[in-house]
Design an enzyme around this catalytic site. Structure first.
Site, PDB file in Angstrom:
ATOM      1  N   THR A 126      -5.974  -9.598 -17.035  1.00  0.00           N
ATOM      2  CA  THR A 126      -5.500  -8.316 -17.582  1.00  0.00           C
ATOM      3  C   THR A 126      -6.733  -7.472 -17.879  1.00  0.00           C
ATOM      4  OG1 THR A 126      -5.424  -9.350 -19.785  1.00  0.00           O
ATOM      5  CG2 THR A 126      -3.363  -9.206 -18.597  1.00  0.00           C
ATOM      6  N   GLU A 139      -3.746 -18.175 -25.086  1.00  0.00           N
ATOM      7  CA  GLU A 139      -4.835 -19.137 -24.908  1.00  0.00           C
ATOM      8  C   GLU A 139      -6.039 -18.635 -25.685  1.00  0.00           C
ATOM      9  OE1 GLU A 139      -4.808 -22.065 -22.796  1.00  0.00           O
ATOM     10  OE2 GLU A 139      -6.422 -22.188 -24.264  1.00  0.00           O
ATOM     11  N   PHE A 140      -6.739 -19.541 -26.351  1.00  0.00           N
ATOM     12  CA  PHE A 140      -7.888 -19.106 -27.154  1.00  0.00           C
ATOM     13  C   PHE A 140      -9.198 -19.685 -26.625  1.00  0.00           C
ATOM     14  CE2 PHE A 140      -4.120 -19.342 -29.882  1.00  0.00           C
ATOM     15  CZ  PHE A 140      -4.020 -18.011 -30.276  1.00  0.00           C
ATOM     16  N   LYS A 192      -3.385 -13.214 -30.610  1.00  0.00           N
ATOM     17  CA  LYS A 192      -4.520 -13.264 -29.700  1.00  0.00           C
ATOM     18  C   LYS A 192      -5.410 -12.032 -29.824  1.00  0.00           C
ATOM     19  CE  LYS A 192      -7.332 -14.374 -26.602  1.00  0.00           C
ATOM     20  NZ  LYS A 192      -7.286 -14.939 -25.294  1.00  0.00           N
ATOM     21  N   CYS A 241     -13.646 -10.705 -22.113  1.00  0.00           N
ATOM     22  CA  CYS A 241     -12.579 -10.670 -23.119  1.00  0.00           C
ATOM     23  C   CYS A 241     -12.824  -9.668 -24.242  1.00  0.00           C
ATOM     24  CB  CYS A 241     -12.369 -12.062 -23.708  1.00  0.00           C
ATOM     25  SG  CYS A 241     -11.691 -13.201 -22.496  1.00  0.00           S
TER      26      CYS A 241
HETATM   27  C1  UDX Z   1     -13.739 -15.106 -26.523  1.00  0.00           C
HETATM   28  C2  UDX Z   1     -13.062 -15.781 -27.723  1.00  0.00           C
HETATM   29  O1  UDX Z   1     -14.031 -16.490 -28.486  1.00  0.00           O
HETATM   30  C3  UDX Z   1     -11.979 -16.728 -27.241  1.00  0.00           C
HETATM   31  O2  UDX Z   1     -11.308 -17.332 -28.342  1.00  0.00           O
HETATM   32  C4  UDX Z   1     -10.998 -15.934 -26.396  1.00  0.00           C
HETATM   33  O3  UDX Z   1      -9.985 -16.759 -25.891  1.00  0.00           O
HETATM   34  C5  UDX Z   1     -11.716 -15.248 -25.254  1.00  0.00           C
HETATM   35  O4  UDX Z   1     -12.765 -14.428 -25.754  1.00  0.00           O
HETATM   36  P1  UDX Z   1     -15.596 -15.833 -24.735  1.00  0.00           P
HETATM   37  O5  UDX Z   1     -15.387 -14.518 -24.050  1.00  0.00           O
HETATM   38  O6  UDX Z   1     -15.711 -17.070 -23.908  1.00  0.00           O
HETATM   39  O7  UDX Z   1     -14.392 -16.122 -25.772  1.00  0.00           O
HETATM   40  O8  UDX Z   1     -16.937 -15.663 -25.569  1.00  0.00           O
HETATM   41  P2  UDX Z   1     -17.416 -15.863 -27.088  1.00  0.00           P
HETATM   42  O9  UDX Z   1     -17.966 -17.213 -27.265  1.00  0.00           O
HETATM   43  O10 UDX Z   1     -16.388 -15.403 -28.040  1.00  0.00           O
HETATM   44  O11 UDX Z   1     -18.649 -14.838 -27.106  1.00  0.00           O
HETATM   45  C6  UDX Z   1     -18.428 -13.452 -26.840  1.00  0.00           C
HETATM   46  C7  UDX Z   1     -19.702 -12.670 -26.868  1.00  0.00           C
HETATM   47  O12 UDX Z   1     -20.153 -12.548 -28.207  1.00  0.00           O
HETATM   48  C8  UDX Z   1     -20.873 -13.233 -26.072  1.00  0.00           C
HETATM   49  O13 UDX Z   1     -21.490 -12.183 -25.365  1.00  0.00           O
HETATM   50  C9  UDX Z   1     -21.793 -13.788 -27.147  1.00  0.00           C
HETATM   51  O14 UDX Z   1     -23.141 -13.773 -26.746  1.00  0.00           O
HETATM   52  C10 UDX Z   1     -21.551 -12.824 -28.287  1.00  0.00           C
HETATM   53  N1  UDX Z   1     -21.832 -13.372 -29.628  1.00  0.00           N
HETATM   54  C11 UDX Z   1     -21.135 -14.440 -30.082  1.00  0.00           C
HETATM   55  C12 UDX Z   1     -22.792 -12.764 -30.428  1.00  0.00           C
HETATM   56  O15 UDX Z   1     -23.414 -11.773 -30.021  1.00  0.00           O
HETATM   57  N2  UDX Z   1     -23.029 -13.278 -31.671  1.00  0.00           N
HETATM   58  C13 UDX Z   1     -22.360 -14.344 -32.163  1.00  0.00           C
HETATM   59  O16 UDX Z   1     -22.628 -14.738 -33.304  1.00  0.00           O
HETATM   60  C14 UDX Z   1     -21.376 -14.960 -31.342  1.00  0.00           C
END
Ligand code: UDX
Length: 433
Positions: free
Chosen positions: A86, A151-152, A208, A264
């Site tokens: 999406t 989904e998370f 979500k 995401c």
């Molecule tokens: C995220 C959500 O965590 C997850 O639950 C959902 O299902 C999908 O979106 P994801 O996209 O895999 O997962 O990445 P995530 O681990 O959340 O990190 C997102 C971004 O935030 C990354 O670019 C990461 O570098 C950044 N980030 C994360 C920070 O800049 N600081 C932090 O403290 C944590």
């Protein structure tokens, strides 16, 4: 149980392999021929730790099969998961639901038995209601129940997050079968005590989007504090550590730096704002615009910091960029802060060489004009500034003396505040963050 997973991207491929691991018989539907052939051969077309073993095991065992045929899917099972993308609409904030809609348009007319469709993709609140009405129009003398089961999973931990989730959420209409079916599918996790929450569909959709909006807000909060720390000469890492001990706050997702990217969080907060606007509740989420602004400012700030480190101009300087993926343990470069900074620095006249342990192929496709090296040291060769843009362990544990031997100037910008600052300074580096 027999089940179909529609869409085999990061989410669907992981979900399909994990459902097979739980003992279910799974048919995955993927319309992209390259992706489908690769998965059918037991090969994961992206980097996700643990997934290749699971996929090849269940392709071999026959518990997981792959097809492009909706007719086969309709024949195979009565339970269907929607796991298609999406993305953000081009030029708009809202989510593009064409792939979700086309699943319903293609699948439902081919169903010959009562069926349950469980949505996993992240969708705007109200989608299950809308799809349910459309499915009723398309269904031929059968009942089609649609429920949302968000989904998370995090990339990099997707297998673990799917097999051992923090919580399970099912948003179902009263009187249907979806809750009972979901309890069956996830029986092992429920037996282990995983919270299982049953809500109405709109609340499940909102769980979500709210979770992702909260995570994005947490990251932008600490990055906003980082801006104040910069102005005041304070250390945001110390602030994050100290406030993180308050269990109401928690230290997770308080790492300041280049901010969030990926497939995401950025598009989900924008879609959430757009949907709130459609519902007449735009004001409630206006703070998310600021969350987005703070996040994007991190990228421009990093470009400015690089210019400052180079003495005021990026023209003709050499920059080594370590990291291209949006976060470590992923090869995903969608809306990657690392590549965004590399691209902007190059546009302003620098020659930029990028290295990432896993995201090289995807980066080359998205940013073909950047130079790429095959090692971290290679990317730093003759650099005037080294930028650490993704906190891979490989970069955190680099020997600053070894890197110091190949650069032109020992200047490092720690875009993720992940390097051992004292060790780099002791090796003679100017350290910026
Ligand atoms: C995220 C959500 O965590 C997850 O639950 C959902 O299902 C999908 O979106 P994801 O996209 O895999 O997962 O990445 P995530 O681990 O959340 O990190 C997102 C971004 O935030 C990354 O670019 C990461 O570098 C950044 N980030 C994360 C920070 O800049 N600081 C932090 O403290 C944590």
């Amino acid at each position: 149980m027999r089940m179909v997973v529609l869409g085999l991207g990061y989410l669907g491929a992981t979900h399909a392999a994990c459902m097979a691991e739980l003992g279910h018989e799974v048919l995955g539907v993927e319309i992209d021929p390259a992706k489908r052939d690769s998965l059918a051969a037991g090969e994961v077309p992206f980097y996700e730790p643990g997934l290749p073993d699971l996929l090849s095991k269940h392709i071999r065992s026959g518990n997981l099969q792959v097809t492009d045929s909706y007719a086969d899917a309709a024949d195979f099972a009565d339970v269907f998961f929607i796991a298609v993308g999406t993305p953000q609409k081009k030029g708009e904030y809202g989510a593009d639901l064409q792939y979700v809609d086309s699943v319903i348009e293609e699948l439902v007319p081919q169903l010959t038995r009562n069926s349950i469709i469980l949505g996993k993709s992240t969708v705007p609140v109200g989608t299950t209601n809308r799809l349910t009405e459309r499915a009723a129009e398309l269904a031929k003398d059968i009942g089609v129940e649609i429920a949302w089961n968000p989904e998370f999973l995090r990339e990099g931990y997707a297998v673990r997050d799917t097999l051992e989730p923090d919580r399970l959420v099912v948003g179902a209409f009263p009187g249907g079968q979806a809750e009972a079916i979901a309890r069956d599918i996830y029986a092992s996790a429920i037996e282990r005590g995983t919270p299982f929450l049953v809500t109405d569909p709109s609340s499940a959709e909102l769980v979500k989007t709210s979770a992702n909006a909260f995570l994005a807000t947490k990251i932008s909060f600490i990055n906003a504090i980082a801006e104040v720390c910069d102005a005041a000469g304070a250390d945001v890492r110390a602030v994050a550590d100290a406030i993180g001990f308050d269990t109401r706050i928690g230290r997770k997702f308080l790492n300041a730096g280049l901010g969030f990217g990926g497939g995401c969080l950025p598009k989900d907060i924008r879609a959430f704002m757009a949907r709130a606007g459609e519902l007449g509740a735009a004001e409630a989420l206006s703070f998310l615009r600021e969350v987005d602004n703070v996040n994007m400012r991190r990228r421009t700030r990093m470009v400015e910091l690089t210019r400052k480190a180079c003495g005021g101009s990026l023209l003709g300087v050499r920059i080594g960029v370590l990291g291209a993926a949006f976060k470590p343990e992923s090869d995903d470069v969608r809306d990657s802060p690392a590549l965004n900074v590399a691209g902007q620095v190059q546009l302003q006249g620098a020659s930029v060489t990028v290295y990432d342990p896993k995201a090289m192929a995807n980066s080359r496709l998205l940013y073909p004009t950047l130079d790429y090296a095959t090692t971290a040291i290679g990317a730093c060769e003759s650099a005037d500034v080294v930028i650490v843009a993704t906190e891979w362990n490989e970069f955190v544990s680099l020997d600053p003396f070894r890197v110091g031997d190949v650069v032109r100037q020992k200047r490092v910008i720690d875009g993720r505040m992940c390097l051992p600052e004292a060790a780099w300074k002791a090796a003679g580096w100017e350290y910026w963050t």
